[in-house]
Design a protein around this motif. Structure first.
Motif, mmCIF file in Angstrom:
data_model
loop_
_atom_site.group_PDB
_atom_site.id
_atom_site.type_symbol
_atom_site.label_atom_id
_atom_site.label_comp_id
_atom_site.label_asym_id
_atom_site.label_seq_id
_atom_site.Cartn_x
_atom_site.Cartn_y
_atom_site.Cartn_z
ATOM 1 N N GLY A 61 115.559 -8.110 38.720
ATOM 2 C CA GLY A 61 116.004 -8.447 40.061
ATOM 3 C C GLY A 61 115.470 -7.551 41.151
ATOM 4 N N GLU A 62 115.262 -6.259 40.859
ATOM 5 C CA GLU A 62 114.790 -5.361 41.910
ATOM 6 C C GLU A 62 113.326 -5.620 42.250
ATOM 7 N N THR A 63 112.520 -5.967 41.255
ATOM 8 C CA THR A 63 111.146 -6.381 41.562
ATOM 9 C C THR A 63 111.162 -7.669 42.375
ATOM 10 N N PHE A 64 112.018 -8.597 41.975
ATOM 11 C CA PHE A 64 112.101 -9.872 42.686
ATOM 12 C C PHE A 64 112.626 -9.696 44.114
ATOM 13 N N ARG A 65 113.513 -8.711 44.327
ATOM 14 C CA ARG A 65 114.032 -8.495 45.686
ATOM 15 C C ARG A 65 112.885 -8.202 46.658
ATOM 16 N N VAL A 66 111.972 -7.337 46.246
ATOM 17 C CA VAL A 66 110.816 -7.018 47.088
ATOM 18 C C VAL A 66 109.860 -8.206 47.142
ATOM 19 N N ALA A 67 109.649 -8.858 46.004
ATOM 20 C CA ALA A 67 108.708 -9.987 45.949
ATOM 21 C C ALA A 67 109.107 -11.103 46.902
ATOM 22 N N ARG A 68 110.409 -11.341 47.054
ATOM 23 C CA ARG A 68 110.855 -12.441 47.915
ATOM 24 C C ARG A 68 110.526 -12.203 49.381
ATOM 25 N N GLN A 69 110.269 -10.964 49.761
ATOM 26 C CA GLN A 69 109.887 -10.691 51.145
ATOM 27 C C GLN A 69 108.396 -10.945 51.369
ATOM 28 N N ILE A 70 107.607 -10.785 50.318
ATOM 29 C CA ILE A 70 106.144 -10.871 50.414
ATOM 30 C C ILE A 70 105.623 -12.246 50.018
ATOM 31 N N PHE A 71 106.236 -12.844 48.994
ATOM 32 C CA PHE A 71 105.720 -14.067 48.383
ATOM 33 C C PHE A 71 106.671 -15.246 48.598
ATOM 34 N N GLU A 72 106.117 -16.446 48.485
ATOM 35 C CA GLU A 72 106.901 -17.680 48.525
ATOM 36 C C GLU A 72 106.366 -18.631 47.470
ATOM 37 N N GLY A 73 107.230 -19.523 47.011
ATOM 38 C CA GLY A 73 106.829 -20.541 46.059
ATOM 39 C C GLY A 73 106.732 -21.902 46.709
ATOM 40 N N LEU A 74 106.319 -22.884 45.931
ATOM 41 C CA LEU A 74 106.311 -24.254 46.433
ATOM 42 C C LEU A 74 107.716 -24.692 46.809
ATOM 43 N N VAL A 75 108.690 -24.211 46.039
ATOM 44 C CA VAL A 75 110.092 -24.611 46.204
ATOM 45 C C VAL A 75 110.924 -23.363 46.467
ATOM 46 N N GLY A 76 111.880 -23.487 47.354
ATOM 47 C CA GLY A 76 112.843 -22.424 47.594
ATOM 48 C C GLY A 76 114.236 -22.893 47.234
ATOM 49 N N THR A 77 115.239 -22.342 47.888
ATOM 50 C CA THR A 77 116.615 -22.787 47.685
ATOM 51 C C THR A 77 117.254 -23.069 49.041
ATOM 52 N N GLU A 78 118.193 -24.009 49.044
ATOM 53 C CA GLU A 78 118.996 -24.226 50.241
ATOM 54 C C GLU A 78 119.784 -22.953 50.515
ATOM 55 N N PRO A 79 119.732 -22.431 51.737
ATOM 56 C CA PRO A 79 120.444 -21.189 52.028
ATOM 57 C C PRO A 79 121.916 -21.241 51.594
ATOM 58 N N GLY A 80 122.347 -20.197 50.907
ATOM 59 C CA GLY A 80 123.727 -20.100 50.463
ATOM 60 C C GLY A 80 124.041 -20.849 49.192
ATOM 61 N N THR A 81 123.033 -21.496 48.579
ATOM 62 C CA THR A 81 123.259 -22.265 47.362
ATOM 63 C C THR A 81 122.175 -21.931 46.342
ATOM 64 N N ALA A 82 122.319 -22.525 45.154
ATOM 65 C CA ALA A 82 121.284 -22.396 44.123
ATOM 66 C C ALA A 82 120.428 -23.655 44.029
ATOM 67 N N ASP A 83 120.588 -24.582 44.961
ATOM 68 C CA ASP A 83 119.911 -25.870 44.894
ATOM 69 C C ASP A 83 118.496 -25.791 45.456
ATOM 70 N N PRO A 84 117.549 -26.498 44.846
ATOM 71 C CA PRO A 84 116.157 -26.434 45.317
ATOM 72 C C PRO A 84 115.980 -27.054 46.695
ATOM 73 N N ALA A 85 115.022 -26.510 47.423
ATOM 74 C CA ALA A 85 114.709 -26.976 48.777
ATOM 75 C C ALA A 85 113.233 -26.740 49.030
ATOM 76 N N PRO A 86 112.639 -27.441 49.982
ATOM 77 C CA PRO A 86 111.215 -27.252 50.266
ATOM 78 C C PRO A 86 110.927 -25.868 50.818
ATOM 79 N N LEU A 87 109.745 -25.380 50.513
ATOM 80 C CA LEU A 87 109.287 -24.119 51.077
ATOM 81 C C LEU A 87 107.807 -24.275 51.408
ATOM 82 N N LEU A 88 106.905 -23.907 50.522
ATOM 83 C CA LEU A 88 105.485 -24.143 50.799
ATOM 84 C C LEU A 88 105.108 -25.605 50.564
ATOM 85 N N ALA A 89 105.917 -26.309 49.780
ATOM 86 C CA ALA A 89 105.777 -27.766 49.666
ATOM 87 C C ALA A 89 106.838 -28.413 50.555
#
Length: 547
Positions: A61-89
């Motif tokens: 999780g600590e590596t991912f905490r920093v990674a989330r500031q630098i990197f993005e995926g095709l899919v993210g999450t709806e803020p406040g939930t665990a549900d998928p949402a668009p990001l780079l796609a």
């Protein structure tokens, strides 16, 4: 084709699950536009420093905490939930058989090195993961790709995975073809391990066949993504410093600089917030929550998306006897465990996934707190007064287990109350405890848990019980086959009844006792605004300001 109608991922506005309370005091803050940067530095404390800066080789999780500031995926999450949402796609569609996924990409995104993010970059990343050399095809490195895709282009897992190919069908359209259906595929793409990275930077600075991929030039000094912050420096053992990405395609960061620091002790993290040494911190211990609030600090709980359990290793007698496992389950007062060692808001568990996950069943066998029944079962099994080795970790605080020693002490008292003799065995978290519990049969009952990575049933019961594992010490091919069958069903709706059956089977088998779904807490100084909590820790700091 099934088309997923998706909205552009917003990092402002409502976030679900008690949204107003989770935006830290600032309705007005969420209405600021991209140009209103407040400047300054936001300092955030985690429990450890990152292991490396290339998230493809990370699982912590600590590596991912920093990674989330630098990197993005095709899919993210709806803020406040665990549900998928668009990001780079911006949207995607999949075939009825669940084997083809077509992603429409944003056309206004560049990597931090100025190169274009496009379909060719998407395929470069998918092909990179698939072609990882055998030297990194292990849980120590390519953990998530190996677990999710289950095969590589070469090595012992050659041809056994679910990834087949990626094709750039247009400049901003990529088609991913799988060998087998995986209903959780799009949700899994929200994992930082599957972030999009600059092909140019990887080719220049990274060597996936290096003796140690953690120490390559890319992994230590040149991580290159599309996110709202760019890498500045890493002072080993102290902090990672990030700078605002002024060319970011989305909502630009309000602060100029982010520093992520490592403070291993939960009480010390709370003190750092209290003293203003940091602006915010994660994994605040239950005992510090009310004092911090009383002193004017902001305490923010995450929605429970975790599970804490007492594992029962069936390779160790008398735990191979179902009556003994049932006795242990009946001996535990879960409410008392939660009250003594878990944050307020933690939910009592009946199975190995929280209720918000597809496949949770209201028909599982429940083992109510009944010490007398526990004694009767132990007597029936000939295990009265049996000595049980109880393994627990020290020097660690996890989202599902903020205070392991406190949890251990409550459980020990309850098990001793029904006549069991407890032999405590404490080990430091890493590498000793994890290696012993997950890699050997040399343990008895033990405390462990899981924080969900994304909203998919396989990410809970599949991780735990999809194959024979040293942690649990049992082999049940019927259960393994049923989990494999469920994972291969192309739609979540069709999966649901099968995962409900899996949860019911699991609680009959009773490989462990699910205790609770803890609600991890963060704390912030009174002048911090705009932080948006996420049950899966998908927390990006571009919305944060410090007064």
């Amino acid at each position: 084709m099934r088309k997923t109608a998706v909205r552009r991922r917003a990092r402002i506005g409502a976030v679900g699950v008690a949204a107003a309370a989770l935006l830290l005091t600032s309705c007005a803050e969420s209405e600021r536009n991209d140009e209103e940067a407040s400047g300054g530095t936001f300092v955030f404390a985690g429990s450890d420093e990152p292991k490396l800066l290339d998230p493809a080789f990370a699982s912590d999780g600590e590596t991912f905490r920093v990674a989330r500031q630098i990197f993005e995926g095709l899919v993210g999450t709806e803020p406040g939930t665990a549900d998928p949402a668009p990001l780079l796609a911006t949207e995607w569609e999949n075939s009825e058989d669940g084997l083809e996924y077509t992603f429409t990409l944003r056309d206004d995104v560049k990597f931090h090195d100025g190169t274009d993010f496009d379909a060719e970059a998407v395929c470069f990343n998918f092909d990179r993961w698939y072609n990882f050399p055998e030297s990194v095809q292990s849980d120590d490195f390519a953990y998530y790709y190996a677990k999710l895709f289950r095969g590589f282009a070469k090595g012992p897992k050659k041809g056994k995975g679910i990834y087949e190919s990626c094709e750039a069908t247009d400049t901003h359209e990529a088609k991913i073809t799988l060998n087998a259906p995986f209903a959780g595929f799009t949700a899994a793409l929200s994992l930082p391990a599957l972030s999009m990275q600059s092909p140019t930077a990887l080719e220049k600075y990274q060597d996936d066949a290096a003796a140690n991929v953690n120490t390559t030039e890319y992994s230590t000094a040149h991580p290159t993504g599309t996110g709202p912050f760019v890498f500045d420096s890493w002072d080993r053992g102290s902090r990672v410093t990030l700078k605002r990405n002024d060319d970011y395609w989305g909502e630009k960061a309000k602060v100029d600089t982010v520093q992520v620091v490592a403070i291993s002790d939960p009480a010390a993290r709370a003190t750092a917030v209290r003293n203003g040494d940091v602006d915010g911190a994660d994994l605040i211990g239950p005992a510090d929550l009310k004092p911090l609030e009383d002193e004017g600090m902001q305490v923010i709980p995450r929605a429970p998306f975790t599970v804490l359990y007492l594992g029962l290793n069936q390779k160790t007698k008398p735990l191979d006897d179902i009556r003994v496992r049932q006795a242990i389950a009946h001996a535990i007062d879960k409410d008392a465990v939660a009250a003594a060692s878990l944050p307020e808001g933690s939910e009592i568990a009946t199975q190995f996934m929280p209720q918000s996950v597809n496949g949770w069943s209201d028909s599982v066998t429940e083992y109510e707190y009944d010490p007398e029944k526990a004694r009767d079962l132990l007597k029936e099994a000939g295990a009265e007064g049996a000595t049980i080795e109880f393994n627990y970790p020290t020097d660690v605080s996890r989202p599902y287990m903020p205070s392991p020693e406190d949890t251990f002490n409550v459980l020990r008292s309850q098990l001793q109350e029904v006549g069991l003799k407890i032999k405590p065995v404490a080990d430091v978290w890493t590498p000793d405890y994890l290696d012993k519990i997950t890699g050997t049969a040399n343990h008895g009952i033990h405390l462990l848990g899981w924080t969900g990575d994304y909203n998919d049933s396989d990410n809970f019961v599949g991780v735990f019980f999809g194959t024979e594992q040293a942690e649990w010490g049992f082999k049940n091919q019927e259960l393994f086959d049923k989990i494999a069958e469920a994972r291969g069903i192309p739609s979540v709706e069709e999966q649901t009844p099968l995962y409900e059956e899996i949860n019911e089977m699991t609680m009959e088998l009773l490989p462990g006792v699910p205790l609770a779904h803890p609600s991890p807490s963060l704390a912030f100084g009174p002048d911090v605004e705009g932080f948006q909590q996420s049950p899966v820790n998908d927390e990006v700091f571009n919305t944060v300001s410090v007064g």
